[in-house]
Design an enzyme around this catalytic site. Structure first.
Site, short mmCIF file in Angstrom:
data_model
loop_
_atom_site.label_atom_id
_atom_site.label_comp_id
_atom_site.label_asym_id
_atom_site.label_seq_id
_atom_site.Cartn_x
_atom_site.Cartn_y
_atom_site.Cartn_z
N SER A 82 -19.08 10.03 2.65
CA SER A 82 -17.85 10.55 3.24
C SER A 82 -18.02 11.94 3.84
CB SER A 82 -16.73 10.54 2.20
OG SER A 82 -17.15 11.21 1.04
N ASN A 129 0.87 -1.18 0.00
CA ASN A 129 0.00 0.00 0.00
C ASN A 129 0.90 1.22 0.00
OD1 ASN A 129 -2.07 1.64 2.51
ND2 ASN A 129 -1.96 1.99 0.33
N CYS A 155 -0.30 10.67 6.24
CA CYS A 155 -1.14 11.36 5.24
C CYS A 155 -2.38 11.94 5.92
CB CYS A 155 -1.56 10.36 4.17
SG CYS A 155 -2.83 10.99 3.07
N TYR A 214 -10.71 11.67 4.24
CA TYR A 214 -11.56 10.91 3.32
C TYR A 214 -11.21 9.43 3.19
CZ TYR A 214 -13.13 9.15 -1.24
OH TYR A 214 -13.68 8.39 -2.24
N CYS A 251 -0.60 17.85 -0.74
CA CYS A 251 -1.56 18.15 -1.80
C CYS A 251 -2.29 19.47 -1.53
CB CYS A 251 -2.54 17.00 -2.00
SG CYS A 251 -3.27 16.41 -0.48
N ASP A 270 -19.15 18.56 2.06
CA ASP A 270 -18.44 17.49 1.35
C ASP A 270 -17.01 17.46 1.87
OD1 ASP A 270 -17.96 15.46 -0.41
OD2 ASP A 270 -18.60 16.55 -2.20
N ASP A 271 -16.30 16.34 1.61
CA ASP A 271 -14.95 16.22 2.17
C ASP A 271 -13.88 16.90 1.33
OD1 ASP A 271 -13.86 14.01 0.26
OD2 ASP A 271 -15.82 13.33 0.93
S1 SF4 Z 1 0.13 14.59 -0.76
FE1 SF4 Z 1 -1.91 14.66 0.22
S2 SF4 Z 1 -2.88 12.69 -0.28
FE2 SF4 Z 1 -0.66 12.50 -0.71
S3 SF4 Z 1 0.23 11.62 1.16
FE3 SF4 Z 1 0.41 13.85 1.35
S4 SF4 Z 1 -1.49 14.52 2.40
FE4 SF4 Z 1 -1.80 12.43 1.66
#
Ligand code: SF4
Length: 506
Positions: free
Chosen positions: A314, A124, A267, A273, A467, A376-377
């Site tokens: 979600s 994963n 993360c 989500y 992100c 919404d998420d």
């Molecule tokens: S970039 Fe965003 S989705 Fe990817 S691991 Fe980092 S927090 Fe998570």
């Protein structure tokens, strides 16, 4: 260090996809138990993490059998296939592809012959030094390369490297010794569960980007992507596999060692989500985090409204939190068709035109004449929310105020989430007001980055939020050395040469 390229993919319209996680993994060591069935149910609980293919590998102490196919866990396995997988160790995998196409050859667990037997592995996450690993595989002595793989994913490279290590005299290394040598060289997000004929192994990247937990059965041990998968097979939660930790489980018990110092960067999107609400990550329950995100969102972005509704499922916990903090009643304004999941039947053009209604239908009696807050998420491309606003207005909503329990997604993820290309991210290049107008909403607001992080109760430096803010938790290679088709396209010629060489060798 902000970056600008990558492959992400998001939408919730029928036939398309929401933000996708890169897989669920499950492993069990339990003599006397039906390990294939335990793994089946574990994967069933992790189905939300990957719906393209599923597989289970089982060892009976002398050989490993792997059964895998495209589709959902319930489509791949039946009573007969599970009965054929007899043994006391199992590794299972539910896949969503982030490196390597969604084809049977890339389904996991991956399998390789070793000098002493074989190895099966499930992953994963997503690696960022795939090109370097492909070169390392190509450089393995020919006899150590195992059977010719048809796979084109990062996971198979790690499997090949673990299978093909030798000492200075050319004697094959055990999987445990190979892991101590190879794991420090693997970069990116990886929660690995793997096995040889006798031992179950697990490892988690030094940042611990994806979750991985350890559980106890009366007669054995379980390792799983999420704690919710322990509950379903009757295992009790023991602890997380720590970032940078390697674990081996066999008849001598559990051995733990470190291949790297922990530098936690879990993360944050798992809390927003990806993970199931009934999962705990780093000691924090996901559902409670989402409710708290909703509460903070209400404080940061209030709205004059009559009813709070969620985009199910979600968005529901955050909508409950928003309603609680704002004092506006929470109601079910949308009904979700629980059975629209991933299907091999592609919707025809006529059905596709029904759009979002295949998945969601408004409860006209509830929303007619009301000023709605819709929670919404996340918004990635915005197509779903645009269709949703239109549908709610058609159903009689007086006003539609959209509230999002994560900040605008502006940067690609290289660690196992597939959103869309950066150019497709609606928040990239548009102000929040412009996005709201584009969606047709009366107002639009997102939670702040700090509000989201505080809701998780995890210290900000210990979370990846790249992100949202472009601050990646590790150095990334040049853009041409990243991407889903890295081992398949002709874009990265030197990389492909190395990978192809690895693939061709017997
Ligand atoms: S970039 Fe965003 S989705 Fe990817 S691991 Fe980092 S927090 Fe998570």
């Amino acid at each position: 260090m902000p970056r600008g390229d990558g492959l992400l993919n998001h939408d919730l319209l029928p036939g398309e996809k929401g933000p996708q996680d890169a897989c669920g993994v499950f492993g069990v060591w339990a003599p006397g138990e039906e390990v294939a069935k335990l793994t089946y149910f574990g994967l069933y609980a992790l189905q939300h993490r990957g719906q393209e293919s599923a597989g289970i590998a089982v060892s009976n102490g002398s050989q490993i059998l792997v059964f895998k196919d495209m589709g959902l866990v319930s489509q791949v396995f039946d009573e007969t296939s599970l009965s054929s997988l007899q043994g006391h160790i199992a590794v299972g995998h539910a896949r969503y592809s982030t490196t390597g196409a969604s084809v049977w050859e890339n389904a996991q667990p991956t399998f390789r012959a070793t000098a002493q037997g074989s190895i099966a592995l499930g992953h994963n996450g997503n690696l960022v030094n795939t090109a370097e690993l492909a070169r390392m595989v190509a450089d393995l002595p020919e006899r150590n390369n195992g059977s010719a793989p048809a796979a084109t994913n990062d996971t198979d490279l790690v499997t090949a490297l673990l299978a093909g290590q030798t000492d200075e005299d050319g004697k094959p290394l055990s999987i445990e010794a190979a892991a101590a040598r190879i794991l420090p060289k693997v970069r990116g997000a990886f929660s690995l569960v793997f096995m040889d004929e006798h031992t179950l192994y697990a490892a988690r990247d030094p940042q611990g980007i994806r979750p991985l937990v350890l559980g106890r059965l009366e007669r054995g041990w379980v390792v799983a992507s999420e704690s919710a998968a322990l509950d379903i097979c009757g295992a009790s939660y023991v602890r997380e596999i720590e970032p940078g930790e390697f674990v081996a489980i066999d008849e001598n018990g559990l051995r733990s060692s470190r291949f790297a110092d922990a530098r936690p960067k879990g993360c944050v999107f798992e809390y927003v989500y990806l993970a199931r609400p009934d999962t705990d990550i780093a000691g924090r329950n996901v559902y409670l985090s989402r409710v708290e995100m909703g509460r903070r969102l209400a404080a940061e972005a209030p709205a004059e409204a009559d009813l709070v509704i969620a985009t199910p499922e979600s968005g529901t916990p955050a909508a409950i939190g928003y309603a609680e903090a704002s004092g506006i009643p929470f109601g079910a304004g949308l009904v979700k068709n629980a059975y629209v999941g991933r299907t091999f039947i592609q919707p025809s053009q006529t059905i596709r035109q029904l759009g979002i209604r295949l998945k969601l239908n408004p409860l006209k009696e509830v929303i007619k004449g009301k000023r709605l807050v819709v929670v919404d998420d996340s918004i990635v491309r915005g197509n779903t929310q645009r269709a949703l606003v239109r549908m709610l207005r058609e159903a009689g909503a007086a006003e539609v105020h959209i509230r999002i329990s994560s900040p605008p997604v502006k940067w690609p993820c290289f660690f196992g989430i597939d959103f869309a290309t950066r150019a497709e991210l609606i928040a990239n290049g548009m102000t929040i007001e412009e996005i709201g107008t584009s969606l047709g909403a009366d107002s639009l607001a997102y939670i702040s980055i700090d509000g989201m992080i505080e809701a998780t109760t995890i210290a900000k430096p210990n979370l990846c939020r790249a992100c949202f803010d472009g601050e990646y938790p590790m150095e990334l290679p040049d853009p041409e050395l990243l991407g889903k088709q890295l081992l398949e396209t002709e874009l990265a010629a030197p990389v492909e040469t190395a990978a192809s060489a690895a693939i061709r060798r017997p």
